[in-house]
Design a protein around this motif. Structure first.
Motif: not given
Length: 233
Positions: A7, A9, A61, A169, A171-174
């Motif tokens: 999770g 980033p 993501k 994790g 919020k997904v923030c790749d």
């Protein structure tokens, strides 16, 4: 990577495919060159392998994609990501073209190869006791290491602001960076908090992808290089 780390980033470094000057070893900063056919195939192959729903780079993501304004970088983004993904990223405000990711400004060394640069500098009375090293000496009429450091640090601060609140994790923030060989290597040095002259042995092949993450799910902890991928031929 463990489930706990999954999770955290990540920042993906996507280098553009080859151009004619890549083949010749000529320093290419502001000169606008398109990818060769082989360069396009490098990027398409890598994109098919790792970009898409459920793949390593999952567009759903991504919090942001930063792209260098140079043509070869924009071509790479367009070839690696599907039309719908590009449309969604742009429509959601998650696509940013930025000079902060432009290749190092080589100034007087644009279009030259290393041996030509070193010969030119000797003509100018430079490097009497040691050979030119871009990480230490920068470029005449171009950027110094300090100038490159400043713009990359600004970008890293922006990425930290995006990813910092989501280190566990939430919020997904790749994030994806689509750019060039020297500037991406410089980015890794600054991400790892090393000065430009630090002798970090790292290569990222044209059309290749690298992955950066954090230690201990904490943006304040030293950042780590998770791995480097190579272009899919």
């Amino acid at each position: 990577m463990s489930d706990k780390d999954a999770g955290t980033p990540r920042v993906f470094l996507f280098r553009h495919g080859i151009t004619e000057w890549t083949i010749n070893g000529r320093y290419t900063g502001k000169t606008e060159l398109s990818l060769t056919e082989k360069g396009k195939q490098q990027v398409i192959g890598t994109g098919r392998m790792i970009v898409g729903p459920g793949k390593l780079i999952d567009p759903s993501k991504l919090a942001r994609v930063f792209v260098s304004p140079r043509v070869r970088a924009k071509q790479t983004f367009e070839l690696a990501f599907g039309e719908n993904d590009r449309y969604d990223l742009d429509g959601e405000g998650n696509l940013t073209e930025t000079e902060e990711l432009a290749e190092w400004d080589y100034g007087a060394y644009e279009g030259l190869v290393t041996r030509e640069i070193r010969a030119l500098r000797k003509e100018h009375g430079l490097d009497g006791e040691r050979e030119w090293d871009i990480w230490r000496d920068g470029c005449e009429d171009g950027e110094s290491p300090e100038q490159v450091t400043a713009r990359l640090d600004a970008l890293i601060s922006e990425i930290h602001a995006i990813q910092g609140p989501n280190m566990h994790g939430e919020k997904v923030c790749d994030v994806v960076l689509v750019a060039h060989g020297h500037i991406l290597r410089a980015f890794v040095k600054r991400w790892l908090r090393y000065p430009m002259e630090f002798p970090l042995s790292m290569m990222l092949e044209p059309g290749g992808v690298g992955v950066l993450s954090y230690q201990h799910h904490n943006v304040e902890e030293p950042a780590v290089l998770v791995g480097i991928g190579f272009p899919i031929q």
